[in-house]
Each structure stands twice: as structure tokens, then as C-alpha cells.
Design an enzyme around this catalytic site. Sequence first.
Site, PDB file in Angstrom:
ATOM      1  N   HIS A  33     141.490  -6.620  45.858  1.00 49.94           N
ATOM      2  CA  HIS A  33     140.090  -6.988  46.101  1.00 49.94           C
ATOM      3  C   HIS A  33     140.000  -7.462  47.556  1.00 49.94           C
ATOM      4  CE1 HIS A  33     139.129  -7.949  41.591  1.00 49.94           C
ATOM      5  NE2 HIS A  33     139.985  -6.952  41.710  1.00 49.94           N
ATOM      6  N   LYS A  67     126.021   1.323  47.292  1.00 54.58           N
ATOM      7  CA  LYS A  67     127.486   1.206  47.368  1.00 54.58           C
ATOM      8  C   LYS A  67     128.133   2.574  47.116  1.00 54.58           C
ATOM      9  CE  LYS A  67     127.553  -3.076  44.968  1.00 54.58           C
ATOM     10  NZ  LYS A  67     128.247  -4.273  44.464  1.00 54.58           N
ATOM     11  N   GLU A  90     142.998  -6.963  35.477  1.00 56.00           N
ATOM     12  CA  GLU A  90     142.787  -7.783  36.681  1.00 56.00           C
ATOM     13  C   GLU A  90     143.686  -9.015  36.604  1.00 56.00           C
ATOM     14  OE1 GLU A  90     138.746  -9.082  38.397  1.00 56.00           O
ATOM     15  OE2 GLU A  90     139.633 -10.988  37.724  1.00 56.00           O
ATOM     16  N   GLY A 128     131.536 -11.249  47.766  1.00 50.20           N
ATOM     17  CA  GLY A 128     132.024 -12.605  47.492  1.00 50.20           C
ATOM     18  C   GLY A 128     130.874 -13.589  47.454  1.00 50.20           C
ATOM     19  N   ASP A 129     131.116 -14.742  46.857  1.00 50.41           N
ATOM     20  CA  ASP A 129     130.090 -15.788  46.811  1.00 50.41           C
ATOM     21  C   ASP A 129     130.324 -16.763  47.953  1.00 50.41           C
ATOM     22  OD1 ASP A 129     128.611 -14.926  44.577  1.00 50.41           O
ATOM     23  OD2 ASP A 129     130.295 -15.524  43.306  1.00 50.41           O
ATOM     24  N   ALA A 174     137.083 -15.862  48.206  1.00 49.65           N
ATOM     25  CA  ALA A 174     135.906 -15.491  49.009  1.00 49.65           C
ATOM     26  C   ALA A 174     136.034 -15.960  50.452  1.00 49.65           C
ATOM     27  CB  ALA A 174     134.637 -16.049  48.376  1.00 49.65           C
TER      28      ALA A 174
HETATM   29  P1  FAD Z   1     126.829  -7.112  46.799  1.00 50.97           P
HETATM   30  O1  FAD Z   1     127.038  -5.709  46.382  1.00 50.97           O
HETATM   31  O2  FAD Z   1     126.629  -7.380  48.238  1.00 50.97           O
HETATM   32  O3  FAD Z   1     125.574  -7.667  45.949  1.00 50.97           O
HETATM   33  C1  FAD Z   1     125.187  -9.032  46.036  1.00 50.97           C
HETATM   34  C2  FAD Z   1     123.683  -9.132  45.822  1.00 50.97           C
HETATM   35  O4  FAD Z   1     122.996  -8.509  46.920  1.00 50.97           O
HETATM   36  C3  FAD Z   1     123.179  -8.403  44.584  1.00 50.97           C
HETATM   37  O5  FAD Z   1     122.116  -9.137  44.059  1.00 50.97           O
HETATM   38  C4  FAD Z   1     122.724  -7.043  45.095  1.00 50.97           C
HETATM   39  O6  FAD Z   1     121.693  -6.471  44.291  1.00 50.97           O
HETATM   40  C5  FAD Z   1     122.222  -7.388  46.488  1.00 50.97           C
HETATM   41  N1  FAD Z   1     122.505  -6.296  47.432  1.00 50.97           N
HETATM   42  C6  FAD Z   1     123.605  -5.517  47.491  1.00 50.97           C
HETATM   43  N2  FAD Z   1     123.511  -4.630  48.496  1.00 50.97           N
HETATM   44  C7  FAD Z   1     122.333  -4.847  49.105  1.00 50.97           C
HETATM   45  C8  FAD Z   1     121.684  -4.272  50.212  1.00 50.97           C
HETATM   46  N3  FAD Z   1     122.270  -3.281  50.898  1.00 50.97           N
HETATM   47  N4  FAD Z   1     120.476  -4.747  50.562  1.00 50.97           N
HETATM   48  C9  FAD Z   1     119.884  -5.756  49.888  1.00 50.97           C
HETATM   49  N5  FAD Z   1     120.460  -6.368  48.815  1.00 50.97           N
HETATM   50  C10 FAD Z   1     121.680  -5.918  48.433  1.00 50.97           C
HETATM   51  N6  FAD Z   1     134.613 -12.632  44.031  1.00 50.97           N
HETATM   52  C11 FAD Z   1     135.628 -13.068  44.842  1.00 50.97           C
HETATM   53  O7  FAD Z   1     135.409 -13.986  45.624  1.00 50.97           O
HETATM   54  N7  FAD Z   1     136.877 -12.514  44.780  1.00 50.97           N
HETATM   55  C12 FAD Z   1     137.171 -11.486  43.929  1.00 50.97           C
HETATM   56  O8  FAD Z   1     138.304 -11.005  43.912  1.00 50.97           O
HETATM   57  C13 FAD Z   1     136.134 -11.002  43.067  1.00 50.97           C
HETATM   58  N8  FAD Z   1     136.374  -9.986  42.208  1.00 50.97           N
HETATM   59  C14 FAD Z   1     135.342  -9.471  41.447  1.00 50.97           C
HETATM   60  C15 FAD Z   1     135.586  -8.376  40.629  1.00 50.97           C
HETATM   61  C16 FAD Z   1     134.563  -7.830  39.859  1.00 50.97           C
HETATM   62  C17 FAD Z   1     134.828  -6.625  38.979  1.00 50.97           C
HETATM   63  C18 FAD Z   1     133.256  -8.401  39.903  1.00 50.97           C
HETATM   64  C19 FAD Z   1     132.151  -7.831  39.055  1.00 50.97           C
HETATM   65  C20 FAD Z   1     133.007  -9.509  40.713  1.00 50.97           C
HETATM   66  C21 FAD Z   1     134.048 -10.048  41.504  1.00 50.97           C
HETATM   67  N9  FAD Z   1     133.833 -11.142  42.355  1.00 50.97           N
HETATM   68  C22 FAD Z   1     134.847 -11.606  43.162  1.00 50.97           C
HETATM   69  C23 FAD Z   1     132.523 -11.813  42.389  1.00 50.97           C
HETATM   70  C24 FAD Z   1     131.593 -11.213  43.468  1.00 50.97           C
HETATM   71  O9  FAD Z   1     132.096 -11.507  44.745  1.00 50.97           O
HETATM   72  C25 FAD Z   1     130.206 -11.826  43.266  1.00 50.97           C
HETATM   73  O10 FAD Z   1     129.645 -11.341  42.074  1.00 50.97           O
HETATM   74  C26 FAD Z   1     129.241 -11.726  44.431  1.00 50.97           C
HETATM   75  O11 FAD Z   1     128.148 -12.590  44.157  1.00 50.97           O
HETATM   76  C27 FAD Z   1     128.651 -10.333  44.654  1.00 50.97           C
HETATM   77  O12 FAD Z   1     129.568  -9.460  45.121  1.00 50.97           O
HETATM   78  P2  FAD Z   1     129.171  -7.896  45.295  1.00 50.97           P
HETATM   79  O13 FAD Z   1     130.310  -7.236  45.930  1.00 50.97           O
HETATM   80  O14 FAD Z   1     128.663  -7.338  44.026  1.00 50.97           O
HETATM   81  O15 FAD Z   1     127.977  -8.072  46.338  1.00 50.97           O
END
Ligand code: FAD
Length: 287
Positions: free
Chosen positions: A75, A165, A15, A106-107, A49
Site C-alpha cells: 500500500h 481511479k 491484508e 490516506g486519512d 498515512a
Molecule cells: P480517494 O480515492 O482520494 O478518495 C477520498 C475521497 O475523495 C472520496 O470521498 C472520493 O469520492 C473523493 N475523491 C476521490 N477522487 C477525487 C477527485 N479526483 N476529485 C474529487 N473528489 C475525489 N489507509 C492508510 O493510511 N493506509 C493503508 O494502508 C490503507 N489501506 C486501505 C486499504 C483498503 C482496501 C481500503 C478500502 C482503505 C485503506 N486505507 C488505508 C484507508 C484509506 O486511506 C481511506 O479510506 C481514505 O480516506 C481514502 O483513501 P482513497 O485512496 O480511497 O482516497
Amino acid sequence: MIANLYEDKPTLSFEVFPPKKDGEFEKAFEVLTSLGELHPDYISVTYGAGGSRAGKTVELASYIQNTLHIDAIAHMTCVGSKREQLLTVYEELKKNNISHVLALRGDRPRDMSDEQYASRDFAHASDMMEFLKENTDLHLAGACYPEKHFESFSMETDLNNMKKKQDAGAEFFISQLFLDNDYYYAFLEKAAKKGISVPICAGIMPITSAKQIGTSITLSGSSVPKAMSDLLAAYGDKPEEMRKAGVDYAIRQIRDLKENGVKHIHLYSMNRPKTTGEIVAGISCEK
Ligand code: FAD
């Protein structure tokens, strides 16, 4: 296509992140060229994000794909982007022959109001994945969390959401960093029981400075095992010794993963070719 993952052959990937300042781009291309010389199976490029610097992600991913001829994953986050913006990014990716996206929520950016956050087009990564599956021909990957996502009430809930997912089109997952392999093994077992059947790549970040504990590790929600705290206590104020100890720790972690049947390793390179190269040299020559 990132074919090796689908065939389940061992893979090693990296990455990288786009630099914050435009003036640092030349250096970023040099970094990518050096990383490319380590022959990763693919390189993924992070995305802010807020979404405003999406072009920078595409620019680096394009260099990886079209100049280095290494598969690139861009990403893409949806917390700060509307449907139309995502489709615009998709068109740019397509023009640059990039067909893989790590689809993330994203956060919430610090400057985003409650109203903006509540009215976002996609609540979760799986919602964006469904949209991208319907409207693009992208190959999608998702993020997963060996120690559960920090917002999740339980590992059980988080795994159910990971399954959503997969159902929405994630062809593989890349994990959050972890420093204790036992969490990863337990996670793989639970994920398999939930019906997660696509490949999962183990995210490994070398901890090469004490500062990282306050930034990357705290943000990731990953726990710090005693073996790592001992290293920090011994070398935390000796930068080069800490770097070497962090490289050694990552090498031991990856060797253990491989011995235990983990095939796919994703190294958070932190844009550091020297450290990444030392880790690649330190793990077995078979990828
Ligand atoms: P989600 O899959 O939406 O999950 C977020 C939360 O919501 C989790 O607690 C999950 O259990 C819950 N959830 C998920 N789906 C549902 C649903 N359908 N209904 C109810 N609850 C649900 N951030 C950036 O800004 N830019 C990047 O490039 C980036 N790269 C990353 C790469 C990796 C490998 C990882 C592990 C993280 C990365 N992140 C990045 C951080 C990421 O954006 C954060 O961890 C964010 O808080 C969650 O993203 P997610 O896609 O896992 O979210």
C-alpha cells in the site's frame, strides 16, 4: 503480475499490517509464514498515512515476495508524502522485486496542520496514480467503498471518483470491508453502470471481538446489520465464543458472495493466522 486477477480466475488474498514496534518484527515474519501456508494469491501490506514508516511496509512486502514467493502488494498513501518521497519508496520496491501498489490517499494524520494538509502534493489517490503511471512501471490498484466513502456526498459522486481511479491506471480495486452483502451486490451493479470494468476484490473482515465495532467498523463507515448486532449481544463478553461466531459469520458471508458470482475475496487477516486459517478451511476448497 497478479495474473489471476487479470484472467478473472477466482482469487483469495490477505491484508496484513506492519507491527507498530520494531521489536515485534520477528513475530510478524512468523505470522506471514503461517499466512503463506494458506496459499493466498497475494498478500497486501498496509502503509501508515504519515509515510514515515514506509520502510516497514517494504520490509514485510519483500519478505512476502522474495522469501515466501507470494505476490506482494505494497500500500502507498499520498496524504503525508511528497512526490520525491513516493519515488524513493518506488526505488525501494523495485530493488525488492515488488511491482504492485495499492495507491491510496490516506486519512489526514492527527498531527497534520491545516496548512500541511492543504499544500499536499496530491489531493486524491487518482492524482497520485497519474503521477505513478507517468514516472514508474508499477501496477496499480485502488480502494473502493461499497457503502460509499465517508467524505462523499453521494454514492454517485463516489463512483464517479472511482472511475477516475480506473482512468488513472487502477488495474483492479480492493473494497472497504462490509458486513452486509446486499450493499456489495448493489454497489457492483452501480459500478458496472458507471463503466468500471476492471476486477473488484471484496474486502471481508472477520469481526471477532466487540472492540472492533468501536475501531475498524466505525472508521470504515460500514453499517452493522442486525445479524451482527445479535452476535455481539450474545457473545460480546465471551471472547472465544465471539471469535468463533465472527469466523462463522465471515464464512457465511464469503459463501454467499461466491454463490452470487463474486470471484475475488480479500481477507483482512488482522495478522491472525489461526482465524484466517479457519475461514479459509470453512469456505469451499475451490478458491
Ligand atoms: P480517494 O480515492 O482520494 O478518495 C477520498 C475521497 O475523495 C472520496 O470521498 C472520493 O469520492 C473523493 N475523491 C476521490 N477522487 C477525487 C477527485 N479526483 N476529485 C474529487 N473528489 C475525489 N489507509 C492508510 O493510511 N493506509 C493503508 O494502508 C490503507 N489501506 C486501505 C486499504 C483498503 C482496501 C481500503 C478500502 C482503505 C485503506 N486505507 C488505508 C484507508 C484509506 O486511506 C481511506 O479510506 C481514505 O480516506 C481514502 O483513501 P482513497 O485512496 O480511497 O482516497
